[in-house]
Each structure stands twice: as C-alpha cells, then as structure tokens.
Write an enzyme that holds these catalytic residues in place. Sequence first.
Site, PDB file in Angstrom:
ATOM      1  N   TYR A 130       0.809  -1.529  -0.013  1.00  0.00           N
ATOM      2  CA  TYR A 130      -0.214  -0.255  -0.221  1.00  0.00           C
ATOM      3  C   TYR A 130       0.627   1.258  -0.365  1.00  0.00           C
ATOM      4  CZ  TYR A 130      -3.138   3.343   1.395  1.00  0.00           C
ATOM      5  OH  TYR A 130      -4.654   4.550   1.482  1.00  0.00           O
TER       6      TYR A 130
ATOM      7  N   VAL B  50      -8.549   7.847   8.452  1.00  0.00           N
ATOM      8  CA  VAL B  50      -9.755   8.997   8.170  1.00  0.00           C
ATOM      9  C   VAL B  50     -10.967   8.086   8.569  1.00  0.00           C
ATOM     10  CG1 VAL B  50     -10.727  10.050   6.598  1.00  0.00           C
ATOM     11  CG2 VAL B  50      -8.909  10.210   5.924  1.00  0.00           C
TER      12      VAL B  50
ATOM     13  N   LYS C 105       1.211   4.114  -2.788  1.00  0.00           N
ATOM     14  CA  LYS C 105       0.255   5.436  -2.697  1.00  0.00           C
ATOM     15  C   LYS C 105       2.269   6.689  -3.053  1.00  0.00           C
ATOM     16  CE  LYS C 105      -3.413   5.475  -1.520  1.00  0.00           C
ATOM     17  NZ  LYS C 105      -4.250   6.907  -2.165  1.00  0.00           N
TER      18      LYS C 105
END
Length: 237
Positions: A142, A175, A146
């Site tokens: 991941y 988030v 990114k």
Amino acid sequence: MPSLNGAVVLVTGANGGIGTNFVRDALERGASKVYATARNPRTWDDERVVPLALDVTDPASIAAVVVAAPDVTILINNAGTNASTPGILSHTDEEIRTNVETNFLGPLFLARAFAPILAANTGSAIIDIHSALSWYAVAGIYSATKAALWSATNSLRLELAPAGVHVVGVHVGYVDTAMAAGATDPKLDPAVLVTKVLDATEAGEYEVLADDTSVQLKAGLSAPLEAVYPQLAAVRS
C-alpha cells in the site's frame, strides 16, 4: 485559479466516506454538476449528481467515462484500496496487482484520459488523494503504490501546468471511514479532510498535509533512515 463555483466535478470512489463528502462539499461550493463514480454507483437525492459506473482498473471503463463526462473541469482521484495485512513480500500476485492498478495506474490513466478535456477548460484541476504512508513504508505494498502516485502527481503537475491544469496532492493519515475501521490511532473526520482539500485547491495550493501525521512524516524525509525506521537500528545491535 480553480474554483468549485460552476465547476463540473468527477469523483472516483464516490460511494465511500471521503467520496461522499467530496460530492456534497462540491455542490455546496456551487458546482454545477458532479459525476459520482463507483464500480456500483449509488443513487443520489440531487439532480446535479450524475452517477456513473467506473472501474479504475479497467481501461474500457475509463474510456467509457471519458465519453460520458466530456465537460469535466475538476477530476478527483479518490478511489483506493488497501491490503488486508502489512508487508510487500507476503501478498499474492493478485493482491499486489490490485493495489498497483487501483492506487497507482487507475489515477494515472484517468489523468491521462481527461488531460485534453481539462486543458481545454480554464480553472481546471486534478486532485490526487495520496496517503501519509506514501512517506512511511510500514504498510508495504500500500505504501509503495501511494509513493508511486505521489511521484506521478509531481510529474503531472509539471507536465500540465503549461496547459493551465492545477494539480493538487493530498497526504493524510487515518480517516474515519470503513477502510480504516480496524485502526485504533486517531482518525480525521472525512468532512474535515474534504474541506481542507477544497479550500487548498481554490487557494491555488499544490499540496495538502491534512493532519499532524502527514506534517511529521514529510519533515522526517530528510532524517537518517535509522531515525525514520528504528527497526533498522535494532537489527544492527
């Protein structure tokens, strides 16, 4: 300078917590139309919202959306996925390819596909949602995808600036959405994130460090690797 007032916005991953707030906030700021895209688009209670099916990993799906949305002025690359566990060597080929295609190739191919449309409109913009983990490799594949998107955003910014397309890169830690449901660290309200991103876009800023985590990790890029990753120091001892 980009403005949401009168803009035609396309949001990928519009069904999720961040995407939903992008749709709503764009409308509140005066967007004339928002294309709300997802693999399985939902219905909306506002006639200014146009649901579109989009799989960012499928070139044919991207091509179809470009035909269906030829008037876009602001592209928001929000769709993303993550791996079920950390690491970069432990995942299957399929898991690795899914992360690369969703988090990196999808946004890049969408930017390439919409670039001529955006360049033909004044006040146009691309917003790419990175992650604080693009600067911190603990999330394995991941983080790698990114980081690749961060680099691509920097390249897009340079290449599209002469055409008047403003490119914004967004870094944020956790988030408060379904994707981060298992995280126990502090989480940013998606509505707060979106407000910060659209405020920065309309102010002509190039980068958004949405929380303390992002600020700290960017500052740490100049530090020795052993300081960023104490695991390395532990191996030497």
